[in-house]
Design a protein around this motif. Structure first.
Motif, PDB file in Angstrom:
ATOM      1  N   GLY A  99       0.781  -1.223   0.000  1.00  0.00           N
ATOM      2  CA  GLY A  99       0.000   0.000   0.000  1.00  0.00           C
ATOM      3  C   GLY A  99       0.814   1.274   0.000  1.00  0.00           C
ATOM      4  N   GLY A 100       2.151   1.160  -0.066  1.00  0.00           N
ATOM      5  CA  GLY A 100       3.008   2.339  -0.128  1.00  0.00           C
ATOM      6  C   GLY A 100       3.500   2.765   1.243  1.00  0.00           C
ATOM      7  N   PRO A 101       4.263   3.846   1.320  1.00  0.00           N
ATOM      8  CA  PRO A 101       4.657   4.733   0.217  1.00  0.00           C
ATOM      9  C   PRO A 101       5.719   4.099  -0.663  1.00  0.00           C
ATOM     10  CG  PRO A 101       5.777   5.382   2.217  1.00  0.00           C
ATOM     11  CD  PRO A 101       4.827   4.275   2.614  1.00  0.00           C
ATOM     12  N   PRO A 102       6.009   4.682  -1.838  1.00  0.00           N
ATOM     13  CA  PRO A 102       7.046   4.137  -2.712  1.00  0.00           C
ATOM     14  C   PRO A 102       8.399   4.075  -2.004  1.00  0.00           C
ATOM     15  CG  PRO A 102       5.744   5.796  -3.852  1.00  0.00           C
ATOM     16  CD  PRO A 102       5.344   5.862  -2.415  1.00  0.00           C
ATOM     17  N   GLY A 103       9.212   3.106  -2.394  1.00  0.00           N
ATOM     18  CA  GLY A 103      10.489   2.924  -1.731  1.00  0.00           C
ATOM     19  C   GLY A 103      11.608   3.810  -2.223  1.00  0.00           C
ATOM     20  N   ARG A 104      11.485   4.350  -3.431  1.00  0.00           N
ATOM     21  CA  ARG A 104      12.615   5.114  -3.982  1.00  0.00           C
ATOM     22  C   ARG A 104      12.986   6.340  -3.159  1.00  0.00           C
ATOM     23  NH1 ARG A 104      15.803   5.324  -8.293  1.00  0.00           N
ATOM     24  NH2 ARG A 104      14.726   3.640  -9.388  1.00  0.00           N
ATOM     25  N   PRO A 105      12.021   7.168  -2.700  1.00  0.00           N
ATOM     26  CA  PRO A 105      12.433   8.315  -1.880  1.00  0.00           C
ATOM     27  C   PRO A 105      13.239   7.906  -0.649  1.00  0.00           C
ATOM     28  CG  PRO A 105      10.182   8.597  -2.624  1.00  0.00           C
ATOM     29  CD  PRO A 105      10.577   7.204  -2.988  1.00  0.00           C
ATOM     30  N   ALA A 106      12.852   6.815  -0.003  1.00  0.00           N
ATOM     31  CA  ALA A 106      13.607   6.346   1.158  1.00  0.00           C
ATOM     32  C   ALA A 106      15.003   5.894   0.735  1.00  0.00           C
ATOM     33  CB  ALA A 106      12.866   5.204   1.840  1.00  0.00           C
ATOM     34  N   TYR A 107      15.099   5.234  -0.398  1.00  0.00           N
ATOM     35  CA  TYR A 107      16.408   4.826  -0.931  1.00  0.00           C
ATOM     36  C   TYR A 107      17.286   6.042  -1.180  1.00  0.00           C
ATOM     37  CZ  TYR A 107      19.762   3.592  -4.607  1.00  0.00           C
ATOM     38  OH  TYR A 107      20.903   3.461  -5.371  1.00  0.00           O
ATOM     39  N   GLU A 108      16.727   7.074  -1.805  1.00  0.00           N
ATOM     40  CA  GLU A 108      17.506   8.256  -2.140  1.00  0.00           C
ATOM     41  C   GLU A 108      17.954   9.014  -0.894  1.00  0.00           C
ATOM     42  OE1 GLU A 108      14.858  10.282  -4.753  1.00  0.00           O
ATOM     43  OE2 GLU A 108      15.450   9.084  -6.521  1.00  0.00           O
ATOM     44  N   ALA A 109      17.196   8.868   0.193  1.00  0.00           N
ATOM     45  CA  ALA A 109      17.569   9.537   1.440  1.00  0.00           C
ATOM     46  C   ALA A 109      18.707   8.823   2.157  1.00  0.00           C
ATOM     47  CB  ALA A 109      16.357   9.639   2.359  1.00  0.00           C
ATOM     48  N   GLY A 110      18.992   7.591   1.803  1.00  0.00           N
ATOM     49  CA  GLY A 110      20.087   6.858   2.431  1.00  0.00           C
ATOM     50  C   GLY A 110      19.980   5.368   2.214  1.00  0.00           C
ATOM     51  N   HIS A 111      21.046   4.755   1.685  1.00  0.00           N
ATOM     52  CA  HIS A 111      21.062   3.320   1.403  1.00  0.00           C
ATOM     53  C   HIS A 111      22.459   2.777   1.626  1.00  0.00           C
ATOM     54  CE1 HIS A 111      21.672   5.636  -2.372  1.00  0.00           C
ATOM     55  NE2 HIS A 111      22.730   4.841  -2.476  1.00  0.00           N
ATOM     56  N   LEU A 112      22.588   1.463   1.611  1.00  0.00           N
ATOM     57  CA  LEU A 112      23.913   0.864   1.734  1.00  0.00           C
ATOM     58  C   LEU A 112      24.787   1.347   0.574  1.00  0.00           C
ATOM     59  CD1 LEU A 112      22.313  -0.973   3.709  1.00  0.00           C
ATOM     60  CD2 LEU A 112      23.767  -2.864   2.954  1.00  0.00           C
ATOM     61  N   PRO A 113      26.037   1.691   0.848  1.00  0.00           N
ATOM     62  CA  PRO A 113      26.907   2.194  -0.216  1.00  0.00           C
ATOM     63  C   PRO A 113      27.000   1.227  -1.396  1.00  0.00           C
ATOM     64  CG  PRO A 113      27.909   2.564   1.919  1.00  0.00           C
ATOM     65  CD  PRO A 113      26.702   1.709   2.165  1.00  0.00           C
ATOM     66  N   GLY A 114      26.689   1.746  -2.578  1.00  0.00           N
ATOM     67  CA  GLY A 114      26.765   0.942  -3.788  1.00  0.00           C
ATOM     68  C   GLY A 114      25.490   0.206  -4.133  1.00  0.00           C
ATOM     69  N   ALA A 115      24.482   0.270  -3.274  1.00  0.00           N
ATOM     70  CA  ALA A 115      23.241  -0.465  -3.532  1.00  0.00           C
ATOM     71  C   ALA A 115      22.435   0.186  -4.652  1.00  0.00           C
ATOM     72  CB  ALA A 115      22.391  -0.547  -2.267  1.00  0.00           C
ATOM     73  N   VAL A 116      21.781  -0.643  -5.460  1.00  0.00           N
ATOM     74  CA  VAL A 116      20.919  -0.195  -6.553  1.00  0.00           C
ATOM     75  C   VAL A 116      19.471  -0.450  -6.156  1.00  0.00           C
ATOM     76  CG1 VAL A 116      20.303  -0.535  -8.983  1.00  0.00           C
ATOM     77  CG2 VAL A 116      22.701  -0.671  -8.269  1.00  0.00           C
ATOM     78  N   TYR A 117      18.629   0.536  -6.374  1.00  0.00           N
ATOM     79  CA  TYR A 117      17.218   0.381  -6.034  1.00  0.00           C
ATOM     80  C   TYR A 117      16.502  -0.479  -7.062  1.00  0.00           C
ATOM     81  CZ  TYR A 117      12.328   1.460  -5.149  1.00  0.00           C
ATOM     82  OH  TYR A 117      10.982   1.361  -4.893  1.00  0.00           O
ATOM     83  N   VAL A 118      15.662  -1.387  -6.580  1.00  0.00           N
ATOM     84  CA  VAL A 118      14.836  -2.239  -7.426  1.00  0.00           C
ATOM     85  C   VAL A 118      13.381  -2.015  -7.029  1.00  0.00           C
ATOM     86  CG1 VAL A 118      14.278  -4.604  -8.092  1.00  0.00           C
ATOM     87  CG2 VAL A 118      16.660  -3.969  -7.689  1.00  0.00           C
ATOM     88  N   ASP A 119      12.546  -1.739  -8.003  1.00  0.00           N
ATOM     89  CA  ASP A 119      11.128  -1.468  -7.770  1.00  0.00           C
ATOM     90  C   ASP A 119      10.363  -2.785  -7.800  1.00  0.00           C
ATOM     91  OD1 ASP A 119       8.351  -0.821  -8.157  1.00  0.00           O
ATOM     92  OD2 ASP A 119       8.952   1.180  -8.808  1.00  0.00           O
ATOM     93  N   LEU A 120       9.850  -3.203  -6.662  1.00  0.00           N
ATOM     94  CA  LEU A 120       9.166  -4.495  -6.593  1.00  0.00           C
ATOM     95  C   LEU A 120       7.957  -4.538  -7.510  1.00  0.00           C
ATOM     96  CD1 LEU A 120       8.541  -6.665  -3.482  1.00  0.00           C
ATOM     97  CD2 LEU A 120       6.655  -6.221  -5.045  1.00  0.00           C
ATOM     98  N   ASP A 121       7.121  -3.502  -7.476  1.00  0.00           N
ATOM     99  CA  ASP A 121       5.891  -3.522  -8.262  1.00  0.00           C
ATOM    100  C   ASP A 121       6.162  -3.504  -9.764  1.00  0.00           C
ATOM    101  OD1 ASP A 121       3.909  -3.568  -6.186  1.00  0.00           O
ATOM    102  OD2 ASP A 121       4.412  -1.497  -5.743  1.00  0.00           O
ATOM    103  N   ALA A 122       7.213  -2.807 -10.186  1.00  0.00           N
ATOM    104  CA  ALA A 122       7.472  -2.653 -11.620  1.00  0.00           C
ATOM    105  C   ALA A 122       8.442  -3.677 -12.177  1.00  0.00           C
ATOM    106  CB  ALA A 122       8.014  -1.245 -11.906  1.00  0.00           C
ATOM    107  N   GLU A 123       9.373  -4.167 -11.348  1.00  0.00           N
ATOM    108  CA  GLU A 123      10.454  -5.014 -11.858  1.00  0.00           C
ATOM    109  C   GLU A 123      10.458  -6.426 -11.281  1.00  0.00           C
ATOM    110  OE1 GLU A 123      13.751  -1.540 -12.734  1.00  0.00           O
ATOM    111  OE2 GLU A 123      13.489  -2.231 -10.664  1.00  0.00           O
ATOM    112  N   LEU A 124       9.784  -6.634 -10.168  1.00  0.00           N
ATOM    113  CA  LEU A 124       9.716  -7.967  -9.558  1.00  0.00           C
ATOM    114  C   LEU A 124       8.315  -8.551  -9.635  1.00  0.00           C
ATOM    115  CD1 LEU A 124      11.912  -7.451  -6.362  1.00  0.00           C
ATOM    116  CD2 LEU A 124      12.633  -8.033  -8.690  1.00  0.00           C
ATOM    117  N   ALA A 125       7.438  -7.908 -10.386  1.00  0.00           N
ATOM    118  CA  ALA A 125       6.067  -8.392 -10.557  1.00  0.00           C
ATOM    119  C   ALA A 125       5.501  -7.850 -11.858  1.00  0.00           C
ATOM    120  CB  ALA A 125       5.184  -7.967  -9.387  1.00  0.00           C
ATOM    121  N   ALA A 126       4.582  -8.598 -12.444  1.00  0.00           N
ATOM    122  CA  ALA A 126       3.804  -8.114 -13.583  1.00  0.00           C
ATOM    123  C   ALA A 126       2.632  -7.297 -13.047  1.00  0.00           C
ATOM    124  CB  ALA A 126       3.318  -9.290 -14.417  1.00  0.00           C
TER     125      ALA A 126
END
Length: 278
Positions: free
Chosen positions: A30-57
């Motif tokens: 139900g959200g919120p989207p994960g990308r804003p949280a990723y952009e605010a801070g993530h493990l160094p070198g980590a790439v964001y993956v969108d579950l709804d768009a890339e891990l599911a049809a």
């Protein structure tokens, strides 16, 4: 190889020569989207993956999170730097469900060296390790997904396993009983399925219980000494987390990816209610 890795072991691996690819799969139902949280801070070198768009049809008759198109999934993994021979570590910022979905998909499509960060982002920061706001640009990988490398159930297979073996329902107990159903059209469970909330596989810090403790839990729920256990949930996300817990316990498991969101949208499928499997 253990399917999970501790924050301290991951920090050591990141400092070594065989640095793993890091995937950030922050996602909440139900959200919120994960990308804003990723952009605010993530493990160094980590790439964001969108579950709804890339891990599911897109949602449809196959459920709220059907299996992704392999071309879309493969492109996302290669874009994140995943190759067939590179280790991969996935994490998220919450219950571990999003990370487990990525772990299961990579295994299902043939990647043999993928682990989940035990405790996710919280475990990393609790150990005193830093986060980064820098978005990496990894070299493209060569991973070519091949479907069917680990167990997958369809609706008929899940129904059969509920009758002849063990099918675990990873949702909250009140949804299993049919007391409430906040998302799908019908409450209850697949007849014969056993309630096994995946939240009971972790401690108060979100770390998985010891392998022996998990094995004892699943044996008490009816896991056989030989054979495959089946798992489903609401839409194939938290169920992957239970498959991960079973893997830690050394018990093979197959995921019913369509899960309750597919089952409950077919009016011809039977529905059981209450605390008992039948």
């Amino acid at each position: 190889m253990k399917p999970i890795i501790s924050a301290s072991d991951l920090a050591s691996d990141l400092a070594g020569a065989a640095r793993p690819v890091l995937l950030d799969v922050r996602w909440q139902l139900g959200g919120p989207p994960g990308r804003p949280a990723y952009e605010a801070g993530h493990l160094p070198g980590a790439v964001y993956v969108d579950l709804d768009a890339e891990l599911a049809a897109p949602p449809g008759p196959g459920g709220r999170h059907p299996l992704p198109d392999l071309a879309v999934f493969g492109a996302a993994m290669r874009g994140a730097g995943v190759s067939a021979d590179t280790p991969v570590v996935v994490y998220d910022g919450g219950l571990g469900w999003g990370a487990a979905r990525a772990w299961w998909l990579l295994r299902w499509t043939g990647h043999t060296d993928v682990r989940v960060l035990d405790g996710g982002l919280a475990a990393w920061t609790a150990a005193g390790y830093e986060l980064s706001e820098e978005t990496p640009s990894p070299e493209p990988g060569d991973f070519a997904p091949r479907a069917g490398e680990v167990g997958l159930l369809d609706a008929d297979g899940a129904a059969a396993l509920a009758r002849s073996g063990l099918l675990l329902d990873a949702r909250a107990a009140e949804r299993y009983r049919g007391d409430v159903e906040p998302i799908d059209p019908v409450g209850g469970h697949i007849p014969g399925a056993v309630s096994a909330p995946t939240t009971e596989n972790v401690d108060e810090d979100g770390l998985f219980l010891p392998a022996r403790t998990l094995a004892t839990r699943f044996t008490a729920l009816g896991a056989p000494e030989e054979g495959v256990v089946g798992v489903y949930c609401g839409s194939g996300v938290s169920g992957a987390h239970e498959v991960l817990a079973l893997a830690i316990a050394g018990i093979p498991a197959a995921l019913y990816a369509g899960s309750w969101s597919e089952w409950s949208n077919d009016p011809t499928r039977p529905v059981a209610k209450g605390p008992d499997p039948e």
